[in-house]
Write an enzyme that holds these catalytic residues in place. Sequence first.
Site, short mmCIF file in Angstrom:
data_model
loop_
_atom_site.label_atom_id
_atom_site.label_comp_id
_atom_site.label_asym_id
_atom_site.label_seq_id
_atom_site.Cartn_x
_atom_site.Cartn_y
_atom_site.Cartn_z
N ARG A 47 3.31 5.85 12.03
CA ARG A 47 2.53 5.48 13.27
C ARG A 47 2.23 6.64 14.21
NH1 ARG A 47 1.05 2.10 10.38
NH2 ARG A 47 1.49 -0.18 10.55
N ASN B 297 0.74 -1.24 -0.10
CA ASN B 297 -0.22 0.02 -0.01
C ASN B 297 0.97 1.22 0.07
OD1 ASN B 297 0.77 -0.30 2.59
ND2 ASN B 297 -0.91 -0.68 3.52
N GLN C 254 -5.47 2.21 18.26
CA GLN C 254 -6.74 2.16 17.36
C GLN C 254 -7.64 1.24 17.50
OE1 GLN C 254 -3.76 3.96 13.71
NE2 GLN C 254 -4.79 1.93 13.54
N HIS D 123 -7.36 5.67 10.35
CA HIS D 123 -6.39 5.00 9.75
C HIS D 123 -6.79 4.39 8.59
CE1 HIS D 123 -2.58 2.25 10.10
NE2 HIS D 123 -2.91 2.75 8.99
P1 NAD Z 1 10.38 1.13 4.35
O1 NAD Z 1 11.03 -0.04 5.17
O2 NAD Z 1 10.45 0.91 2.88
O3 NAD Z 1 11.00 2.33 4.78
C1 NAD Z 1 11.24 3.08 5.86
C2 NAD Z 1 12.42 3.99 5.96
O4 NAD Z 1 12.57 4.46 7.16
C3 NAD Z 1 13.86 3.34 5.65
O5 NAD Z 1 14.42 3.95 4.68
C4 NAD Z 1 14.63 3.56 6.93
O6 NAD Z 1 16.09 3.57 6.76
C5 NAD Z 1 14.10 4.56 7.52
N1 NAD Z 1 14.24 4.72 8.94
C6 NAD Z 1 14.09 3.68 10.01
N2 NAD Z 1 14.11 4.35 11.13
C7 NAD Z 1 14.51 5.55 10.85
C8 NAD Z 1 14.76 6.77 11.67
N3 NAD Z 1 15.05 6.62 13.04
N4 NAD Z 1 14.84 8.03 11.26
C9 NAD Z 1 14.96 8.04 9.80
N5 NAD Z 1 14.74 6.96 9.06
C10 NAD Z 1 14.74 5.94 9.45
O7 NAD Z 1 8.96 1.33 4.74
P2 NAD Z 1 7.82 1.94 4.00
O8 NAD Z 1 7.12 0.92 3.33
O9 NAD Z 1 8.29 2.99 3.54
O10 NAD Z 1 6.96 2.22 5.22
C11 NAD Z 1 7.19 3.04 6.41
C12 NAD Z 1 6.06 2.93 7.29
O11 NAD Z 1 4.96 3.59 7.03
C13 NAD Z 1 5.72 1.65 7.97
O12 NAD Z 1 6.80 1.16 8.86
C14 NAD Z 1 4.55 1.92 8.51
O13 NAD Z 1 4.55 2.09 9.88
C15 NAD Z 1 3.90 2.90 7.90
N6 NAD Z 1 2.84 2.66 7.10
C16 NAD Z 1 1.58 3.25 7.08
C17 NAD Z 1 0.44 2.94 6.29
C18 NAD Z 1 -0.86 3.52 6.54
O14 NAD Z 1 -1.94 3.11 6.13
N7 NAD Z 1 -0.96 4.75 7.04
C19 NAD Z 1 0.57 1.98 5.25
C20 NAD Z 1 1.91 1.32 5.09
C21 NAD Z 1 2.94 1.81 5.94
#
Ligand code: NAD
Length: 368
Positions: free
Chosen positions: A258, A118, A287, A316
């Site tokens: 989150r 997503n 949630q 959400h």
């Molecule tokens: P991803 O793993 O592809 O990318 C996450 C990035 O964050 C990576 O590049 C990582 O190095 C970086 N990161 C980790 N810790 C960090 C920190 N302390 N400071 C800076 N950067 C940091 O993940 P993604 O697919 O891009 O998803 C990211 C997050 O989005 C998921 O973990 C999830 O919690 C959230 N998400 C939310 C929804 C929603 O419906 N709202 C849907 C999907 C994902």
Amino acid sequence: MVKVVCVLYKGGPAAQEESRLLGTTENKLGMEKYMKDNGHTFIVTDDKEGPNSVLHKEIVDADVVITTPFHPGYINAELIDKAPKLKLAITAGVGSDHVDLNKANERKITVAEVTGSNVVSVAEHVVMSILLLVRNYNVGHAQVYRNKEWYVADIAKNAFDLEGLTVGTIGAGRIGFRVLQRLKPFDCKELLYFDYQNLPSDAEKEVGARRVQDLDDFLSQCDVVTINAPLHEGTKGLMNKEKLSKMRKGSWLVNTARGAICVADDVADAVNSGHLRGYAGDVWDKQPAREDHPWRTMQGPGGPSGSSYGNGMVPHYSGTTISAQKRYAEGALEIFDNWINGKIQTPANIIVENGEYASKAYGQGRGK
Ligand code: NAD
């Protein structure tokens, strides 16, 4: 044959109207026939809180738990202790912070999610939220729809163009990178990112983004900050009073990653006092969010009452669009089918396995 407990949100009449709402208790991720044909016990519920809930009662002899981040079954250490047979926790979506990953490792439970399922859905929501805040949409909409008014100056006094502003993402992984791609045509002054790692140089060049390695420095340079990093020990409560004070006065914050990455009361104070011009997002620390959660009612001081000025909060849903549901439902089934048949999992889907964190847990990569 195994027992699977699946926690989903209730669809109600919406699930009858729209059969593609797969992530509902009624439509059961489209998995019911598969589970029945293969002789598995498949319990689906939205009742997930407390010792008398269906989740807590049924997990005691379950082999597998499936849950979505939108209506998360919180699989904490205590619950894992009650589930001695549990071997696999599948997240139908992205982000498995609702599972105690250290405990899962201790118990050698595999935790897997549908990586990438997503990420476009969320990136689009981020861009929408940025525009909604920066252009002061809520005040204009409240005037025509709710208050039957017409007072352009009240809207315009806090409306800006995104062109010329500096926008930065905390986390430039799959979602963060897609946000940067989508922002590129807006001709922002600068696109910045704060991440553990550099984007590959071709990707950095494609979006024209610059990495800032110090968080305070990053925050002080941005007019808009968007959070796209996972929730883990290093990001929990990251955006607290102190970090929010480093953001520019009158800047905007968007968090679709989150809720617990931000300290709820500190964000509400920053919005209510006008230090932040607005905050938007769809994720909450717990949630469904409690009725008196401060993010439901926070509002910037510069806006007329009844307009939810500076408040872009929604439940959400950014990653559970109809378009996304098919992908995460199919992906969750694939993870289960791989596991039950001893097939190799897609490596990017694995969060923890055999007592160890896989690299995905630290958010590697910007690919699918
Ligand atoms: P991803 O793993 O592809 O990318 C996450 C990035 O964050 C990576 O590049 C990582 O190095 C970086 N990161 C980790 N810790 C960090 C920190 N302390 N400071 C800076 N950067 C940091 O993940 P993604 O697919 O891009 O998803 C990211 C997050 O989005 C998921 O973990 C999830 O919690 C959230 N998400 C939310 C929804 C929603 O419906 N709202 C849907 C999907 C994902």
